[in-house]
Design a protein around this motif. Sequence first.
Motif, mmCIF file in Angstrom:
data_model
loop_
_atom_site.group_PDB
_atom_site.id
_atom_site.type_symbol
_atom_site.label_atom_id
_atom_site.label_comp_id
_atom_site.label_asym_id
_atom_site.label_seq_id
_atom_site.Cartn_x
_atom_site.Cartn_y
_atom_site.Cartn_z
ATOM 1 N N UNK A 72 1.001 11.443 1.176
ATOM 2 C CA UNK A 72 2.336 11.960 0.906
ATOM 3 C C UNK A 72 2.305 13.296 0.175
ATOM 4 N N UNK A 73 1.268 13.507 -0.652
ATOM 5 C CA UNK A 73 1.200 14.722 -1.463
ATOM 6 C C UNK A 73 0.169 15.719 -0.950
ATOM 7 N N UNK A 74 -0.437 15.460 0.208
ATOM 8 C CA UNK A 74 -1.418 16.390 0.764
ATOM 9 C C UNK A 74 -0.750 17.711 1.127
ATOM 10 N N UNK A 134 0.837 -1.210 0.000
ATOM 11 C CA UNK A 134 0.000 0.000 0.000
ATOM 12 C C UNK A 134 0.867 1.253 0.000
ATOM 13 N N UNK A 135 0.714 2.086 -1.007
ATOM 14 C CA UNK A 135 1.500 3.315 -1.120
ATOM 15 C C UNK A 135 0.576 4.493 -0.800
ATOM 16 N N UNK A 136 0.849 5.253 0.268
ATOM 17 C CA UNK A 136 -0.066 6.316 0.709
ATOM 18 C C UNK A 136 0.098 7.612 -0.087
ATOM 19 N N UNK A 182 -1.068 10.623 6.222
ATOM 20 C CA UNK A 182 -2.331 9.911 6.380
ATOM 21 C C UNK A 182 -2.361 8.672 5.495
ATOM 22 N N UNK A 183 -2.852 7.598 6.037
ATOM 23 C CA UNK A 183 -2.972 6.358 5.275
ATOM 24 C C UNK A 183 -1.734 5.503 5.262
#
Length: 580
Positions: free
Chosen positions: A356-358, A350-352, A384-385
């Motif tokens: 990461x880009x938020x 799973x890559x969040x 997140x995630x």
Amino acid sequence: MKRLLCEMFSVSGLCLLALTAQARGEALLLRPEAAVAVEAKPALAVRRTLVVAAHPLAAEAGREILRQGGSAADAAIAAAFVLGLVEPQSSGLGGGAYALSWNPGNRKVRAFDGRETAPAIAGPTWFERSDGATMGLREAIASGRAVGAPGLVAVLARLHEREGRLPWARLVLPAQRLAREGFPVSPRLAALLALPPGITDPEARALYFDAEGRPYPVGHTLRNPRYADTLELIAARGPAAMQTGEVAAAIVARTREAAGRPTLSLADLADYRAVEREALCANYRAYRVCGMPPSSSGGSTVLAMLGILSRFDLAALRPVSAGSIHLFAEAGRLAYADRDRYLGDPDFVPVPLPGLLAPDYLAERAGHISLARSMVKAEAGRPRGAKALASAEAYPEAGTTHLSVVDGEGRAVSLTSSVEDAFGSRIWVKGFFLNNQLTDFSAPGPKPGVVANEVGPRKRPRSSMSPTLVFDAEGKLFAVLGSAGGGAIINHVAETLVALIDWKLSPAEALALPRFGSRNGPTELEAGTRAEALADALRALGHEVRVGPDPSGLHLVVRKPGGGWFGAADPRRDGAARGD
């Protein structure tokens, strides 16, 4: 000065750091650039069509296809086949590629993943010796275990299916013709043939070396009829020519011979598929930047760096100063730390990406940057995630090539291709070298938990390749770019975007800038350039500095004001721009 620094560093908490910085540190941040520069290659200005590639013959092949009515995708495919012939040290049929395409008709950016895949029998101990010790990089490259199922032809065929216009077989003809009639040895090919560890395969040596064992000099005419024969099969059968039949059997036999054990199987090759993925896009200043999603880490890490840097007024700094390099290196540390922790093959881990880009996450990451002192080593954040993953050491990345194309209807392709190391694994099969891309997996050894980029069956190793498309505020294509350079590709692309957008440099000036940045290790400065002269100023800010060669291979297309295009090739390589 203090007011300027407060305006530059708009992230909460950084203004206080700026105000409390020592006067000596403030002076270093705006220290003028030194006088030494890389000599730029003049940019080519055209009205309609343009191909910029790592070798003039590849750019000519792309232009030939465009003149026949081909699309940007058709031209990119033809150029890629030629690059595999004329610069086998960087790319070829035995490697893989990533591509982004833009079609203004449907206003869609497509992302194509042609990354190599590991054998079905691969696992976490793949690069361990029988005694449990980890192979060194050179040993791993030559072991046969580093070869992944090649993806170049499959991804080119997928690109052609989506965006091609001319018949597939026609796109193979320029490379076939050059392979049979001959092409001159380029300066870069000649230089790399002369370097250790060298090429040992007898057939390959007979092609690239004379009877006394000396590499052929610049300008010598080489012919590669075996490559032409393989291209003839590809013209007739498409990707199936690489995945089944005599070429596939030869790949399996040669990798097994090199490894002394089973590695790739016929089933691994037959089952390979190029994957179309959702492109990653985010805003930077007034522009929209689109990059490659995982399995490449390039797009997300470039966007993370830009998102962090967007909190600072880079336009207020000189392009090559201690201040600009300090900020760029610190942003790189933060982005690479997250890359190393969270990026891998999205079909396996799973890559969040949203986390990461938020914007709020990147603002928080930017808050770790101090004007007064380098952080030296950044820790990964917790977007997140994100799942609990561990970082792990990786073998260093190496080679690669890039090409950028626009056609007369405004369609574009940005394509980055690689065999990984110079000449890949050096295993020679039917006129081309096989890749060593599996050394892009994290190196084996004790780990504290699950590692995103750990070797696994049929898994794609993480890459740094960063084909990129940029759009202006009106949604018009502004730039097409990408680079060679192994793990530093991300820094090369991000630096070029900052040069174009923040510093308003011309395409030729942007590519002639000294290369600099950090991959969450030393701050790297290109030797022999004006960046090297700033080493002491950066050390005074706490940077560990490494000065050395940094052979980027950027190839850039930029929209001209009023219409048409500029094409620029990196002055460090043999590249050229051709267009009409």
